[in-house]
Design a protein around this motif. Structure first.
Motif, PDB file in Angstrom:
ATOM      1  N   ALA A 293     -44.306   9.891  21.990  1.00 24.92           N
ATOM      2  CA  ALA A 293     -43.661   8.863  22.792  1.00 24.92           C
ATOM      3  C   ALA A 293     -43.837   7.538  22.071  1.00 24.92           C
ATOM      4  CB  ALA A 293     -44.307   8.812  24.164  1.00 24.92           C
ATOM      5  N   PRO A 294     -42.941   6.601  22.312  1.00 29.66           N
ATOM      6  CA  PRO A 294     -43.094   5.300  21.660  1.00 29.66           C
ATOM      7  C   PRO A 294     -44.414   4.658  22.057  1.00 29.66           C
ATOM      8  CG  PRO A 294     -41.324   5.267  23.291  1.00 29.66           C
ATOM      9  CD  PRO A 294     -41.762   6.680  23.161  1.00 29.66           C
ATOM     10  N   GLY A 295     -45.143   4.165  21.088  1.00 23.90           N
ATOM     11  CA  GLY A 295     -46.438   3.563  21.376  1.00 23.90           C
ATOM     12  C   GLY A 295     -46.951   2.875  20.141  1.00 23.90           C
ATOM     13  N   SER A 375     -39.897  11.231  19.961  1.00 21.17           N
ATOM     14  CA  SER A 375     -39.464  11.552  18.608  1.00 21.17           C
ATOM     15  C   SER A 375     -40.205  12.794  18.159  1.00 21.17           C
ATOM     16  CB  SER A 375     -39.760  10.383  17.677  1.00 21.17           C
ATOM     17  OG  SER A 375     -41.158  10.195  17.595  1.00 21.17           O
ATOM     18  N   LEU A 376     -39.570  13.563  17.282  1.00 25.60           N
ATOM     19  CA  LEU A 376     -40.271  14.723  16.768  1.00 25.60           C
ATOM     20  C   LEU A 376     -39.755  15.110  15.411  1.00 25.60           C
ATOM     21  CD1 LEU A 376     -39.871  18.278  17.941  1.00 25.60           C
ATOM     22  CD2 LEU A 376     -38.023  16.786  18.587  1.00 25.60           C
ATOM     23  N   ASN A 377     -40.685  15.676  14.644  1.00 20.27           N
ATOM     24  CA  ASN A 377     -40.341  16.104  13.313  1.00 20.27           C
ATOM     25  C   ASN A 377     -39.677  17.472  13.401  1.00 20.27           C
ATOM     26  OD1 ASN A 377     -40.320  17.112  10.732  1.00 20.27           O
ATOM     27  ND2 ASN A 377     -42.330  16.270  10.206  1.00 20.27           N
ATOM     28  N   PRO A 378     -38.422  17.591  12.971  1.00 24.04           N
ATOM     29  CA  PRO A 378     -37.691  18.853  13.158  1.00 24.04           C
ATOM     30  C   PRO A 378     -38.318  20.037  12.411  1.00 24.04           C
ATOM     31  CG  PRO A 378     -36.399  17.287  11.885  1.00 24.04           C
ATOM     32  CD  PRO A 378     -37.586  16.547  12.365  1.00 24.04           C
ATOM     33  N   SER A 379     -39.146  19.767  11.422  1.00 22.04           N
ATOM     34  CA  SER A 379     -39.773  20.903  10.737  1.00 22.04           C
ATOM     35  C   SER A 379     -40.805  21.575  11.635  1.00 22.04           C
ATOM     36  CB  SER A 379     -40.423  20.440   9.435  1.00 22.04           C
ATOM     37  OG  SER A 379     -41.516  19.605   9.746  1.00 22.04           O
TER      38      SER A 379
END
Ligand code: ATP
Ligand code: MG
Lengths: 394, 291
Positions: A293-295, A375-379
């Motif tokens: 999460a944004p932080g 946000s997330l890393n698609p890998s």
């Protein structure tokens, strides 16, 4: 102190119910094998077959190179912690712990010495002259444990031996059991519902479902590379978020409900098999800790994709926040894979359409009822075939 | 208000208990007082009056010396028959119940059914067939002809079966097997010690049944020297002028003497009960398994 081989073990109960099916497992010499699975999947049945308390319907059980199928329990040289303790109510704690030793005709003085040592390890000295009826559940469980670890058998069988202890004692005993098991080097099968025990204690973990073995590997391996939706959903707490999704014709854009996630080339390079799912449905899995999460401390990677959700509930656990959110994607429930830890949550929330959980840092900016973009890393995405449930790996 | 209510309930309970106690204890008091009186006082005097120690000594002397201490022989016979019967009954019924509860063999259900059936059959109905059997093997008149039928105690088998199947978890026995017990030791070290209350219960019931049994020994034992107490008492009764006016011995057996004999017959049951009661502890199995 011998390896245990379960070769296509099958158990059909007299009422016709097949509790265990073609179960293959190898417990190496001195290895601690953790057996996990949802309630009723046949863990205790496997244990009882190894102990000789249930007839093996089909298959072979070997300790080392000796076939044990028809060896009586007393000659198998195993020690077992029963799920329901099974303490001898007419004997004191000390007598309970020492019973197996005196049955094996050890001299009295030696029995006393070993009982005393064991009681000290388990913090039971105070209660050594009490009967089980005068003990609390946790104390009884420790006596049951003591009855096993006082011996040095060929095989340890432990059926949820720490389930009734309070959190602190459980951590302490977890370390103690591991230490003892390492020291005496006895091959062990250890059943648990506890995710932490499964991850930390086992040399390897075997995941079971409906009497079938799903996967058996090192804990981290099972966590990182679950073979199917079931294992993915079962290992880890909170469970992996699983959503229905579709891939576009190039297999590089993922559609979850009304949101689209752009998959970078690296993902396709890692999992070329995804190409076969172009223009079709897959199940996508996201571990709660993969979502950010944004932080203040959040760093966004270049390839990161975002997922938007409406925050329904925030659980502050001190070191982290569990953010329950909902999306318009269809959530996939790995049947029977909701682990016990999840039962405490609001059931309505889990069943909710498109619900997910994120595990984020405590400073993250999330507002109850508002929308948050994770946000997330698609890998770190997992993909599963939506009809077979198998993991899409290559 | 609440306190008043509770007090009222308590008082009421107390009164009810008191009434029942009186109901049961009054005849006993009367019986205990009876030997202290003369036959005449016993009939015409105050039922709860105390006679004299002199009378008591007299009654005791007469009762015991009757037919050269026959009473003692009867007590001895009764003890041999009863305890012999109990011993065999226990040795047979506790393991039998255990086996019925924990093993699966062909005919198990049938056997249970038969046990139940024989249990509700009146014992007296079996006396004549038993007599014929004993006669066939020429056992009439021997202690065996009484002890063996006494030891046949289906109620004990059933009690033991119920106890094992309902109160002893199978895993307790399995734990013992894993701890290295063979089947005999599983029974000896785990199952039997747990069954202490049942052993006491079976022993007590068997004792009462055997001690008071009249008809079977009456049929089986023809000679006075083999009599157990109940038949002896009847013998005593028949030599009492009050009940059998034709008879007159040198020292007549009167009602106070009969009371002494009755007390002698009753006392062992009381004593055995007190012993058995100590073993009838509940909660033997507390803490064995997770509830
Ligand atoms: N004696 C029996 N007869 C018939 N079915 C049985 C018997 N014992 C167990 N089962 C069934 O076999 C299945 C597996 O039972 P088991 O006790 O091995 O489960 P488990 O994995 O140990 O569950 P839990 O985590 O709740 O202890 C269950 O569905 C159970 O109902
Ligand atoms: Mg179980």
């Amino acid at each position: 102190m011998s390896p245990v081989y379960l070769d296509k073990l099958t158990k059909i109960y007299p009422n016709g119910y097949e509790a265990v099916h073609d179960f293959d497992l190898e417990v190496k010499d001195g290895e601690l094998m953790v057996l996990v699975g949802p309630s009723g999947c046949g863990k205790t049945t496997v244990m009882r077959m190894v102990a000789g308390l249930e007839r093996i319907t089909r298959g072979t059980l070997r300790f080392d190179d000796k076939v044990m199928n028809d060896v009586s329990p007393k000659d198998r040289d195993i020690a077992m912690v029963f799920q329901n303790y099974a303490l001898y109510p007419h004997m004191t704690v000390g007598e309970n712990i020492g019973f197996a030793l005196s049955m094996r005709k050890l001299p009295k003085s030696e029995v006393r010495k070993k009982v005393k040592e064991t009681a000290e390890i388990l913090g039971l000295e105070e209660w050594i002259d009490r009967k089980p009826g005068q003990l609390s559940g946790g104390q009884r469980q420790r006596v049951a444990m003591g009855r096993a670890i006082v011996r040095e058998p060929k095989v340890f069988l432990m059926d949820e031996p720490l389930s009734n202890l309070d959190a602190k004692l459980r951590v302490q005993m977890r370390a103690e059991v591991t230490r003892i098991q390492r020291r005496v080097g006895v091959s062990t099968i250890y059943v648990t519902h506890d995710q932490v025990e499964a991850m930390t204690m086992g040399d390897r973990v075997a995941v079971m479902r409906d009497g079938h073995l799903q996967q058996c590997a090192k804990p981290q391996e099972v966590y990182d590379n679950p073979v199917n939706i079931f294992v993915a959903g079962f290992m880890g707490s909170p469970s992996m978020n699983l959503f229905e999704a579709t891939l576009n014709e190039n297999a590089d854009v993922l559609t979850l409900g009304s949101q689209t996630l752009k998959l970078p080339a690296s993902v396709l390079a890692l999992k070329p098999a995804l190409k076969k799912y172009a223009n079709s449905r897959v199940v996508v899995g996201i571990r709660p800790e993969s979502l950010n999460a944004p932080g203040p401390q959040t760093q966004k990677g270049d390839d990161d994709v975002s997922l938007e959700g409406e925050v329904d509930l925030v659980e502050a656990l001190g070191s982290e926040l569990l953010v329950h959110f909902s999306t318009d994607a269809v959530r996939v429930e790995a049947e029977g894979a909701v682990s016990e830890d999840a039962e405490g949550l609001d059931a309505g929330l889990i069943a909710q359409r498109g619900a997910g959980v994120a595990r984020v840092e405590p400073g993250a900016q999330v507002t109850l009822g508002g929308k948050t973009t994770f946000s997330l890393n698609p890998s770190r995405l997992y993909f599963f075939d939506s009809s077979t449930g198998l993991s899409i790996v290559e | 208000m609440k306190i008043f209510n509770r007090l009222w309930t308590k008082t009421l309970g107390f009164i009810v208990l008191l009434a029942f106690t009186a109901f049961f204890i009054v005849p006993v008091i009367w019986l205990l007082l009876a030997p202290t009186k003369t036959d005449h006082q016993l009939i015409f005097g105050n039922p709860f009056s105390f006679g004299s120690f002199h009378n008591l000594a007299h009654a005791i002397r007469v009762t015991f010396t009757y037919q050269d201490y026959a009473l003692l022989t009867w007590v001895k016979n009764s003890a041999i028959y009863s305890f012999g019967g109990i011993a065999i009954a226990l040795v047979a019924s506790i393991p039998a119940g255990y086996a019925l509860a924990f093993t699966n063999f062909i005919g198990r259900r049938t056997l249970l059914g038969i046990t139940l059936f024989v249990m509700i059959m009146p014992a007296t109905a079996l006396v004549l067939p038993l007599f014929l059997e004993a006669n066939a093997v020429h056992a009439i008149g021997s202690p065996i002809s009484v002890i063996l039928p006494f030891s046949f105690f289906p109620f004990g088998v059933y009690l033991s079966y119920i106890f094992y199947s309902s109160s002893v978890p199978r895993d307790l026995l399995n734990a013992a097997r894993i701890d290295g017990c063979n089947e005999w030791n599983v029974f000896r070290k785990i199952a039997l010690p747990l069954a202490r209350p049942v052993v006491a219960l079976v022993a007590f019931f068997a004792f009462v049944a055997n001690w008071n049994n009249f008809f079977l020994p009456f049929v089986m034992l023809p000679s006075n020297s083999n009599y157990p107490l109940p038949i002896g008492l009847q013998d005593l009764l028949s030599s009492t002028p009050a009940f059998n006016p034709g008879i007159g011995g040198d020292v007549p057996i009167l009602r106070p003497e009969l009371a002494v004999a009755t007390i002698v017959a009753m006392a062992p049951v009381l004593i055995v009960f007190l012993f058995a009661q100590r073993s009838l502890v509940s909660g033997m199995l507390a803490g064995a398994t997770k509830e």
